[in-house]
Design an enzyme around this catalytic site. Sequence first.
Site, PDB file in Angstrom:
ATOM      1  CE  LYS A 300     -10.720   2.791  -9.323  1.00 10.76           C
ATOM      2  NZ  LYS A 300     -10.526   2.898 -10.783  1.00 10.76           N
ATOM      3  CE  LYS A 353     -11.217   6.861  -7.971  1.00  8.56           C
ATOM      4  NZ  LYS A 353     -11.073   6.691  -9.424  1.00  8.56           N
TER       5      LYS A 353
END
Length: 432
Positions: A300, A353
């Site tokens: 992330k 992400k």
Amino acid sequence: MVGVMMAAAATPGCGVSQALTACGSHEGLRRVAPVFGPGVVSVSAPCKLPRKLNVQAVAEPIAKSSPRTIEECEANVVAGNAPAAPPVPAKPSAPEGTPAISPLVMPARPRRNRRSPALRAAFQETTISPANFILPLFVHEGEQNAPIGAMPGCQRLGWRHGLIDEVYKARDVGVNSVVLFPKVPDALKSSTGDEAYNPDGLVPRCIRLLKDKFPDLVIYTDVALDPYSSDGHDGIVREDGLIMNDETVHQLCKQAVAQAQAGADVVSPSDMMDGRVGAIRKALDLAGHQDVSIMAYTAKYASAFYGPFREALDSNPRFGDKKTYQMNPANYREALIETRMDEAEGADILMVKPAMPYLDVIRLLRDNTALPISAYQVSGEYSMIRAAAAAGMLDEKKAVLESLLSIRRAGADVILTYFAIQAAQWLCAERV
């Protein structure tokens, strides 16, 4: 015949003969008596055409089968008396002025495998379907849905009726996985985010409601403190601004157990604290939730593409940024460190992400783990496409489906996308 259907459908109340004339594809068709039966439509009476239309195509009357035996037919062919067949079509002519040249000498011509829809479909390497989508849903305590200004088409859903209605829509087009993100009232936020593990909090209530209505719905949850933190960070903030790792993990374990107890199928730690996957796995197992999966936000990144999401949840950091715990966008190999840790600690699914700016990282994970890979097409990616489409700069449908296909091609098994319902509708329409 697709042209026939489209032309007729675009002309309400038209006769089929009018449609055929309009599309110029009436060769080989003859008028039929106004007899209605399977696959037969009168060409003389006005009609409302259904979505699928079968029009009888008749060329020459079909000859009666020959009384000759197979052996006699074969003997005729061997004797050089092969039956007549349609001639080889003439080669289409090139436009005037095309240079006359000798063909290039090349054994391999990749375009040969692209020359027809059937061949392209046969050799397509990557596919997408509604089963590949997870629909993110924003929920709040109100009864009414509230639009999100930075995410056109998305809403904060009232946790009762709005949430149920949206899940109905998703399931109707084959999307049976959702992930919940709560908009928590400021009065319930604190520096330690204790509301995150309230068994009667917004997310546990939503889980119980959805499981009561849709027992087979796959519910993912977000495990992080930022929606519940008065500081807007994913962890507990010390007075000098440091995000406390181990103390935060302690809170996350209680949050994950509360979600599992309510009926969550997959808990998804998005906080990026070190060691949280292993600690959550242990906490779930000790609480009797061995069958609840963990989708780890493995790679992330500290991305600028999260802006609209933070507006939706009012979860912007009150100070600083998240660079001390989320990954540096400049880093690639570091994703392997996170992958190996999460895999060793018991993660069931690994996430990247954002998605499109990090397709290389999705491929990196795909090549280095046997675990399923998820990718999050985040709010900024969604809003970019919507804004460009609204300005007439691109075709929204084509851009959305291409973006999702590229994420799948990079190696993602499932995609979290705000386009889930719309994309599923488009995909279903293409298969009709």
